[in-house]
Write a protein that holds these residues in place. Structure first.
Motif, PDB file in Angstrom:
ATOM      1  N   LEU A 126       1.147  -1.242  -0.202  1.00  0.00           N
ATOM      2  CA  LEU A 126      -0.408   0.352   0.148  1.00  0.00           C
ATOM      3  C   LEU A 126       0.601   1.471  -0.027  1.00  0.00           C
ATOM      4  N   LEU A 127       1.847   1.251   0.553  1.00  0.00           N
ATOM      5  CA  LEU A 127       3.041   2.163   0.473  1.00  0.00           C
ATOM      6  C   LEU A 127       3.478   2.734  -0.799  1.00  0.00           C
ATOM      7  N   LYS A 128       3.320   1.883  -1.688  1.00  0.00           N
ATOM      8  CA  LYS A 128       4.034   2.171  -3.224  1.00  0.00           C
ATOM      9  C   LYS A 128       2.977   3.939  -3.656  1.00  0.00           C
ATOM     10  N   PHE A 129       1.126   3.888  -3.225  1.00  0.00           N
ATOM     11  CA  PHE A 129       0.113   4.772  -3.759  1.00  0.00           C
ATOM     12  C   PHE A 129       0.921   5.854  -2.717  1.00  0.00           C
ATOM     13  N   VAL A 130       1.609   6.770  -3.325  1.00  0.00           N
ATOM     14  CA  VAL A 130       2.381   7.923  -2.987  1.00  0.00           C
ATOM     15  C   VAL A 130       1.101   8.881  -3.171  1.00  0.00           C
ATOM     16  N   LYS A 131       0.374   8.646  -3.354  1.00  0.00           N
ATOM     17  CA  LYS A 131      -0.432  10.344  -3.617  1.00  0.00           C
ATOM     18  C   LYS A 131      -2.123   9.819  -2.484  1.00  0.00           C
ATOM     19  N   LEU A 132      -1.719   8.465  -2.231  1.00  0.00           N
ATOM     20  CA  LEU A 132      -3.046   7.694  -1.234  1.00  0.00           C
ATOM     21  C   LEU A 132      -3.584   9.010  -0.468  1.00  0.00           C
ATOM     22  N   GLU A 133      -4.727   9.538  -0.680  1.00  0.00           N
ATOM     23  CA  GLU A 133      -5.591  10.609   0.551  1.00  0.00           C
ATOM     24  C   GLU A 133      -6.703  10.400   1.362  1.00  0.00           C
ATOM     25  N   GLU A 134      -6.938   8.789   0.721  1.00  0.00           N
ATOM     26  CA  GLU A 134      -8.555   8.604   1.617  1.00  0.00           C
ATOM     27  C   GLU A 134      -8.655   7.039   1.244  1.00  0.00           C
ATOM     28  N   LEU A 135      -9.119   5.981   2.062  1.00  0.00           N
ATOM     29  CA  LEU A 135      -8.594   3.992   1.811  1.00  0.00           C
ATOM     30  C   LEU A 135      -9.891   3.858   2.753  1.00  0.00           C
ATOM     31  N   ASP A 146      -1.271  -3.150  10.225  1.00  0.00           N
ATOM     32  CA  ASP A 146      -0.157  -2.914  10.931  1.00  0.00           C
ATOM     33  C   ASP A 146       0.210  -0.444  10.313  1.00  0.00           C
ATOM     34  N   THR A 147      -0.306  -0.306  11.495  1.00  0.00           N
ATOM     35  CA  THR A 147      -0.308   1.659  10.569  1.00  0.00           C
ATOM     36  C   THR A 147       1.328   2.137  10.167  1.00  0.00           C
ATOM     37  N   THR A 148       2.327   0.938   9.862  1.00  0.00           N
ATOM     38  CA  THR A 148       3.681   1.295   9.865  1.00  0.00           C
ATOM     39  C   THR A 148       3.552   1.065   7.620  1.00  0.00           C
ATOM     40  N   ASN A 149       2.431   0.320   7.929  1.00  0.00           N
ATOM     41  CA  ASN A 149       2.083  -0.058   6.351  1.00  0.00           C
ATOM     42  C   ASN A 149       1.247   0.801   5.401  1.00  0.00           C
ATOM     43  N   LEU A 150       0.397   2.071   6.275  1.00  0.00           N
ATOM     44  CA  LEU A 150      -0.634   3.636   5.977  1.00  0.00           C
ATOM     45  C   LEU A 150       0.210   4.610   5.380  1.00  0.00           C
ATOM     46  N   PRO A 151       0.131   5.205   3.821  1.00  0.00           N
ATOM     47  CA  PRO A 151       0.774   6.024   3.658  1.00  0.00           C
ATOM     48  C   PRO A 151       0.262   7.524   4.772  1.00  0.00           C
TER      49      PRO A 151
END
Length: 625
Positions: A126-135, A146-151
């Motif tokens: 998920l970290l590859k979505f560098v412009k992600l604002e809404e999930l 695991d919040t370390t995997n959230l952008p």
């Protein structure tokens, strides 16, 4: 066997595959080959479509291909419920398919919605979505994240309808820019959850949705929310803590910056009404109050007109009618007599359940002891039990060969007359028949154990109309000569003989007798005959569930008329009308024509209100009471 772990990245890849972005009418192929340069051309020209001067045979125009995707009747149309992003990708795959590469996907998407895809793990892809604002990951199987995997760019995170039991996992490395967190319809439980809603973890949070969980500690939860300086929208409805009377007032008075609570705008007038309530925190008990009201009962069949006139030896039959409902049992509250429900059960004392405890068990125990010694006469037991259930004077004989069959001899209770597990059965006062039976019943239930109360409101209650039939018989006077009555009678006869002897002596001496009282000059008062009553025969006339879930969703009360259908008959109504006409001394029979006959259905009015204080003044009055 544990279910297979499904990652978020796998769900995203599967979704893109189902869009068929590289197949007709999308992608490249014989249907659009002339529009694109050969792959041997310079790289920077790959993304430039050719001008459509002429089409080769078998090719389609861009407009025709787009129509295949947009038309609802096309076999290539998107499935119902597809998002706007899905349509954009399909159209882009037609207009310029060479753009659809992994690098494009990771840099283009600002919103990602993966709903109801059985995702249980949010992986580091998920970290590859560098412009992600809404999930949006609602309706999945997520227990922890695991919040370390959230952008770190996330501003909106929705996790509705998952299996998250604690917010602790979200607080380890929360996205610093997060403005909205949606955790409704999860399994959050325990007083420690208030430690996870502070500004230490969510400094920029504007909107928080914790609705329909199992949060119970309102005071500590509000204390944590007070540290969120930017919080304007809050949803807590559906939690046990929202069932207490002071919930809305205390929350509004404690969170001065709040604009919307449970989808209802907090007006300035409402803030004024609840001013100062938060300072009475120590007086606010964490208990819910519900008021149950039962109104008129209509459409009841008058069973008494169908019975024949009783003889001198009975039985004399009476009918009463009442309404029952079950309500949750409070294990932690006061009033241990009824499981903690702070209300008196107005149940008729002559119920089958009480009878089974007081009388039937003694009979069963006596016979079981006799069985062990081989001296039991079980046919006698069968007669006794049959008379307990039905009140019949001529029970059927029964016999059995083993103690295991004793259970079959116990009275068969209608399951609708027994409360469900964890609940207590309440009843209105039994009343005789009338065309409209006013129950006039009110009962306030006060409960401290809020989590079972929420479960009960989700499942609802059951309302039942019961007919109680009681057979009464004259009590036979003892005939033994040793009884006190016989001794008194013998003494009376002796006194009578002595009086007659004195009269003869006075007559012989010429003395006049005192005048006799004229027969019928004074009516002698007859003592009423003493009657014995058989155990009541209970019959369920109707039973219906009542949905109480709206009380969890913020509705102040649930009011309904339970309709059990028509149980009255033409014959019974004719007999009832003629009987009433005789009582009114009209002497004229009332005609009920079959063609015009429209009997009233059996109905009962019931209302369940969740008590919520509407001002600080009302709250203080409630505390004093």
């Amino acid at each position: 066997m544990e279910p297979e772990t499904r990652t978020l990245s796998a769900a995203v890849r599967e979704h893109l595959r189902q869009l068929c972005l590289h197949e007709f009418p999308c992608g490249t192929g014989s249907w659009n080959k002339s529009r694109f340069l050969p792959q041997t051309s310079r790289v920077w020209r790959e993304l430039i479509p050719r001008e459509e001067k002429s089409l080769s045979p078998g090719e389609e125009t861009v407009e025709d291909l787009l129509g295949l995707v947009r038309s609802a009747h096309s076999p290539w149309a998107l499935v119902e419920g597809s998002s706007a992003e899905d349509l954009f990708l399909k159209e882009l795959a037609i207009q310029n398919p060479l753009m659809l590469k992994d690098s494009f996907f990771y840099t283009y998407f600002r919103s990602l919605r993966v709903v109801d895809k059985d995702v249980s793990l949010v992986d580091k892809e998920l970290l590859k979505f560098v412009k992600l604002e809404e999930l949006v990951l609602s309706a999945n199987q997520i227990k922890e994240i695991d919040t370390t995997n959230l952008p770190p760019t996330l501003k909106v995170l929705e996790l509705y309808g998952n299996k998250i039991a604690s917010m602790e996992c979200l607080c380890r490395h929360p996205p610093p820019r997060l403005q909205h967190l949606g955790l409704g319809h999860n399994k959050l439980l325990g007083p420690l959850e208030s430690l996870h809603v502070t500004s230490d973890h969510w400094p920029n949070l504007v909107s928080l949705d914790l609705s329909f969980n199992n949060l119970t500690d309102l005071q500590n939860m509000v204390a944590g929310l007070q540290t969120l300086k930017h919080l304007r929208l809050l949803l807590l409805q559906g939690n046990p803590l929202a069932l207490v009377p002071h919930y809305r007032g205390f929350t509004i008075d404690s969170l001065a910056r709040l604009c919307v609570l449970d989808d209802i705008t907090v007006a300035s007038s409402e803030k004024h009404l609840f001013r100062g309530l938060s300072r009475s925190e120590d007086l606010l008990a964490p208990e819910a109050q519900l008021l149950v009201t039962v109104g008129n009962l209509r459409g009841v069949l008058d069973s008494s007109v169908l019975d024949s006139e009783p003889g001198p030896q009975g039985p004399f039959i009476t009918y009463n009618y009442y309404v029952t409902y079950d309500f949750v049992e409070d294990e932690e509250g006061e009033g241990s007599q009824y499981g903690g429900v702070l209300a008196e059960i107005i149940k008729p004392p002559s119920s089958l359940e009480q009878l089974g405890e007081d009388i039937l068990e003694e009979i069963i125990e006596d016979v079981e002891e006799s069985l062990e010694s081989g001296l039991a006469s079980l046919s006698e037991l069968g007669e006794m039990e049959e008379s307990i259930v039905s009140g019949a004077s001529e029970p059927l004989p029964r016999s059995t060969d083993s103690a295991e069959e004793l259970a079959k001899l116990r009275p068969l209770l209608d399951p609708r007359l027994c409360p469900s597990p964890g609940t207590v059965l309440f009843s209105t006062v039994p009343k005789p028949w009338s065309d409209v039976i006013p129950c006039n019943y009110e009962m306030q239930h006060t409960l401290k154990d809020l989590v079972p109360l929420k479960a009960f409101l989700l499942s609802g209650t059951v309302v039942t109309v019961v007919e109680e039939k009681i057979l009464s018989w004259p009590v036979e006077q003892p005939s033994s000569s040793d009884s006190p009555l016989a001794a008194k009678k013998g003494k009376g006869e002796k006194d009578k003989k002595e009086k007659e002897k004195d009269k003869k002596d006075k007559k012989g001496k010429g003395e006049k007798e005192p005048p006799k009282a004229q027969k019928g000059s004074k009516k002698q008062k007859e003592l009423p005959k003493e009657l014995r009553q058989d155990p009541p025969i209970l019959r369920v006339l109707g039973s219906s569930p009542v949905v109480l879930e709206p009380l969890l969703a913020g509705e102040p009360f649930v009011s309904t008329v339970c309709n059990f259908g028509v149980i009255r008959t033409l014959e019974a109504d004719r007999l009832t009308l003629n009987r009433d006409a005789k009582k009114n001394k009209k002497g004229k029979k009332v005609s009920v024509y079959e063609n015009d006959y429209q009997p009233e259905p059996l109905t009962v009015e019931i209302q369940i209100q969740l008590i919520q204080w509407r001002s600080t003044e009302e709250a203080l009055r409630g505390l004093v009471m």
